[in-house]
Every structure is written in C-alpha cells, then in structure tokens.
Design an enzyme around this catalytic site. Structure first.
Site, PDB file in Angstrom:
ATOM      1  N   THR A   1       0.854  -1.196   0.000  1.00  0.00           N
ATOM      2  CA  THR A   1       0.000   0.000   0.000  1.00  0.00           C
ATOM      3  C   THR A   1       0.883   1.236   0.000  1.00  0.00           C
ATOM      4  OG1 THR A   1      -1.764  -1.149   1.164  1.00  0.00           O
ATOM      5  CG2 THR A   1      -1.859   1.243   1.213  1.00  0.00           C
TER       6      THR A   1
ATOM      7  N   PHE B   1       1.191   5.219   0.723  1.00  0.00           N
ATOM      8  CA  PHE B   1       0.623   6.275   1.564  1.00  0.00           C
ATOM      9  C   PHE B   1       1.249   7.618   1.198  1.00  0.00           C
ATOM     10  CE2 PHE B   1      -1.471   3.794   4.982  1.00  0.00           C
ATOM     11  CZ  PHE B   1      -0.990   2.528   4.687  1.00  0.00           C
TER      12      PHE B   1
HETATM   13  O1  LIG Z   1      -7.447  -0.505   8.028  1.00  0.00           O
HETATM   14  C1  LIG Z   1      -6.246  -0.261   8.104  1.00  0.00           C
HETATM   15  O2  LIG Z   1      -5.483  -0.897   8.836  1.00  0.00           O
HETATM   16  C2  LIG Z   1      -5.679   0.805   7.310  1.00  0.00           C
HETATM   17  O3  LIG Z   1      -4.651   1.323   7.636  1.00  0.00           O
HETATM   18  C3  LIG Z   1      -6.380   1.214   6.036  1.00  0.00           C
HETATM   19  C4  LIG Z   1      -5.862   0.463   4.819  1.00  0.00           C
HETATM   20  C5  LIG Z   1      -6.444   1.124   3.528  1.00  0.00           C
HETATM   21  O4  LIG Z   1      -7.181   2.076   3.581  1.00  0.00           O
HETATM   22  O5  LIG Z   1      -6.078   0.629   2.441  1.00  0.00           O
HETATM   23  C6  LIG Z   1      -4.408   0.582   4.725  1.00  0.00           C
HETATM   24  C7  LIG Z   1      -3.647  -0.415   4.241  1.00  0.00           C
HETATM   25  C8  LIG Z   1      -4.240  -1.675   3.753  1.00  0.00           C
HETATM   26  O6  LIG Z   1      -4.288  -1.533   2.347  1.00  0.00           O
HETATM   27  C9  LIG Z   1      -5.593  -1.901   4.249  1.00  0.00           C
HETATM   28  C10 LIG Z   1      -6.311  -0.922   4.817  1.00  0.00           C
END
Ligand SMILES: O=C(O)C(=O)C[C@]1(C(=O)O)C=C[C@@H](O)C=C1
Length: 430
Positions: free
Chosen positions: A302, A304
């Site tokens: 992911t 950010f």
């Molecule tokens: O729910 C979480 O733990 C988050 O940090 C959010 C979140 C997102 O929004 O994509 C962050 C990373 C992962 O992809 C899954 C969920």
C-alpha cells in the site's frame, strides 16, 4: 503514549464561519493559547515565467492553485470545506474536552488511545517538539505503521475518518497526516483523492509498506466456527481468495479499519467473528492468529501520502515525484487528456499514476443532439503523478503547457520518491 487531554477555547469557530477566505488561518499555540494567525488562501493564477523560486515563500505560492478559470468549481470547493469546518465546529459551547485517554468501560488493553472523531476537533494544545502524525484507524492499523515509517519517533494520532485526519492537520492538532492512496491488489482509495482536492494540504512525501494480513479471532475459536469476517474493505478485497478457502460460509462485512475490527471482536467477546488485520493488532487486542499471510498476493503493498500544511522545497539531488490535479472545460476540446499526457511524453517525463474522479461540481453534462436525443457525458477531474521535481525546468515547462489546455490545475506536491527497500521495514510494523 502521551495522553492529550485538555479543555481549551474554541475561538477558531467564528473566524472560519464568518470569513471563508481565511479558512487557512494558521494558529500557533504556546501553552494552549493562540499566539499568531496567518492566512494563506487566495494565491491563485500562478504561472512559471522564470521558473520556481528557491525560497519557501515562492514555492508555497507556486503550490497554491496555478490557474482556476472555473469560478464555480472553486466556490464549491470553498463551500465544501466551510461546511466541513462548520460541522467540526458544531460543538454546543466553546470549550471542548479533547480526551484521547481510553474510557474505563473499554475492556481492551489499557494505554491505547481512542481515535479522534469529527466532534473532537478543536485547536491543539502546545505539544513540545514531538512531531504529531494523524492517521485513519486505531492502533494496530496499517496506517499507524505507515505513519511510523514516514516519521520515526513521532506521536501517532488516530482519527476515525480520513477527513478528520486532514482537518487535524489543518487545525494544528497534528503536524502531518499519513493516508493511503493505493494498494497493489485493491487499487485506488478514491476517498483520499477527493479529499486531497477539497482540502489544502500539500503532499510532502510518500511511503510504501508491504501489507501482511492475518485472520484473527478470540483465543480458542476455530476457523470452522467463524460465521462472519470483518475488516476494512481494502483488506477484504486483498484477501478475497484466501477467505473463500479459509471461511467459505462466513458473511463478509466492512469495518472502519482493520485494527478496529480486531478491537471490536475483543471488546464484544464475539466468538463467531474473525477480523482481517495485522499481527500487531492481534497482540494489542489479545486475539489469536488463525492464519498468517492471507493476502492474495505475497507482494501486497500500500502506498501512503505524507501531508503537511506547508509544501517542501523541491530538489534535484534525489528522485522526486510530483502530483497534480486538473480539469478541462467543454470548449477546450475532446483531446485534452491526450495533449496533457503528451506534454510529459515530449519531455521524457514518466507518468507513474493517472486517476480520474467524477468532477466535483458537474459530474454529468447533458448535450442536446438534434433530433437524435441527448448525450450524457461524464465530466472528470484527473490526478497525475509524474517522475520529476518541480525544481527541474522540464517539469515547469510541462506544467506551463498543461495549464494552456486546462481550466483548473493544482500542484498537490513535489516530494521525494520512496526508494527504501521493503525488507528494511521491521516485520512487527506490518
Ligand atoms: O485498516 C487499516 O489498517 C488501514 O490502515 C487502512 C488500509 C487502507 O485504507 O487501504 C491501509 C492499508 C491496507 O491496504 C488496508 C487498509
């Protein structure tokens, strides 16, 4: 973690409500008292005749709206933010008790902070020199790990919604926000693209973290007893294949974030429910790991964005990325996107991402087409990331050209690319 528990005057309210042009009012706080105000809102119609200056002030103004010929779109952005601020300021009286201390009725491990909510937002008390980083979720969320990677030794501030994290920075409750924008399996997190446009924060960096999901349940619960799996929709999308095999009969339900799902199971002693969350969430909320590494692709990552009130000065001594957002009007023709993309291609600038979102102000345009009827065009706002620094002439020239083809163009930020190998991230962080 240091508790933030303080009552302080909410005198930001009348200023924002009665003076929308001062919505970016900046407040400094010393011992909880507001000591300075500066406003930086309307600095639009900027172009790059001589390149971007090297001072922070020059660069700040260049990062404001470059050109906005769509007054109504602008107004709707202002209106949207004013509405949100009004909601934030909807406290019944001027003094707010912002308590991040866990309530005593909460039976999860003591010491965990509760996320900020819309009603908690009010000017921040003095907080010394520790950088405070807002993220969406509760402790144990992947976003918390991303905040820690982006800003080691910072204080992570949980927020219950993405919007609250933006506002926490705007209102000086936090110094930075770290928010997800895309995942290698689940795709874009559209909400944050929309919020980037609605708010005035600048992208100052990016971090990418490998996301390693686990299936969590109360101690002693077996996988075949699970009737329901809860998690953040992105996490559910990233584990769809594994969940079909592990819990084929379970109902799948969306939750605010992964760690909050784990906390919910622990708090309510739910023996028929499992959560998709991190190993750290299992540890924090006293759950067992039923299955480890359940993301459908081992390389699940992911990305950010790191957001701040002020932009950073772009440099050329390391790889930079720049993020822009633009829109065009009907009279600008049908090949605007092609022209914009070619402005980068001709200068050998690689695009790393393009995202389109329905135009905030006018998502559908109806065109009368003689006797045939009416055509309905969808109108879009485009977000583009490209691999160049705004300190480079080729990037400045490309944007000057893009400005000619578009009715609205804003630089969201020019920031160092995350070049860190993923293996350097401690495993307990993900
Ligand atoms: O729910 C979480 O733990 C988050 O940090 C959010 C979140 C997102 O929004 O994509 C962050 C990373 C992962 O992809 C899954 C969920």
């Amino acid at each position: 973690m240091q508790a933030v528990s303080s009552a302080f005057s909410c005198d930001l309210k009348p200023l924002i409500k009665t003076n929308p042009t001062a919505k970016n009012a900046r407040f400094s706080h010393v011992n909880g008292k507001r000591v300075s105000v500066r406003c930086s809102y309307r600095s639009e119609s900027f172009s790059f005749p001589n390149g971007v200056g090297s001072s922070r002030a020059d660069w700040q103004s260049s990062c404001a709206i470059l050109a906005s010929k769509v007054a109504s779109a602008e107004n709707s952005i202002i209106g949207g933010l004013a509405d949100q601020v009004a909601a934030v300021n909807g406290h019944s009286n001027g003094s707010v008790n912002l308590s991040l201390v866990p309530s005593e009725t909460n039976n999860v491990k003591p010491g965990l902070v509760q996320p900020l909510t819309n009603t908690d937002l009010s000017p921040a008390p003095s907080h010394g020199s520790t950088l405070r980083v807002a993220y969406q979720g509760v402790p144990g969320a992947y976003s918390e790990a991303a905040a820690g990677k982006a800003y080691p030794n910072s204080e992570a501030i949980p927020c219950d919604q993405f919007d609250v994290a933006f506002q926490a920075v705007e209102l000086w409750i936090a110094d930075r926000a770290v928010l997800p924008v895309e995942n290698s399996l689940g795709g874009s997190i559209h909400r944050n693209y929309d919020l980037l446009l609605r708010h005035r924060l600048h992208i100052v960096g990016e971090v990418q973290i490998p996301v390693h999901h686990c299936l969590l349940a109360l101690p002693g619960v077996r996988a075949d007893c699970i009737a329901r799996v809860i998690s953040h929709p992105q996490a559910l999308a990233q584990t769809e294949g594994s969940l079909n095999k592990l819990t084929p009969r379970a109902a799948i339900e969306a939750f605010h974030d992964t760690a909050a799902a784990a906390e919910y199971i622990a708090t309510n002693n739910l023996r028929d429910t499992a959560a998709v969350a991190s190993a750290r969430a299992a540890e924090l909320y006293g759950l067992q790991i039923l299955a480890d590494g359940i993301q459908d692709d081992a390389g699940n990552v992911t990305r950010f964005l790191m957001l701040a009130r002020d932009p950073i000065i772009p440099r050329t001594d390391r790889p930079f990325k720049t993020s822009i957002v633009f829109a065009a009007q009907e009279h600008q023709g049908t090949s605007v996107l092609f022209k914009v993309l070619s402005a980068f291609a001709f200068r050998n600038i690689s695009l790393t991402k393009i995202e389109s979102r329905p135009h905030h102000n006018c998502p559908v345009r109806v065109v009368e087409d003689g006797s045939v009827g009416t055509k309905k065009h969808f109108e879009y706002t485009f977000y583009v990331d490209f691999e160049a620094s705004m300190a480079e002439a080729r990037a400045q020239n490309a944007l000057a050209e893009v400005q000619e083809y578009t009715s609205f163009l804003r630089v969201l930020g020019s920031y160092p690319m995350d070049m860190a190998p993923w293996s350097t991230l401690p495993s307990e962080d993900v």
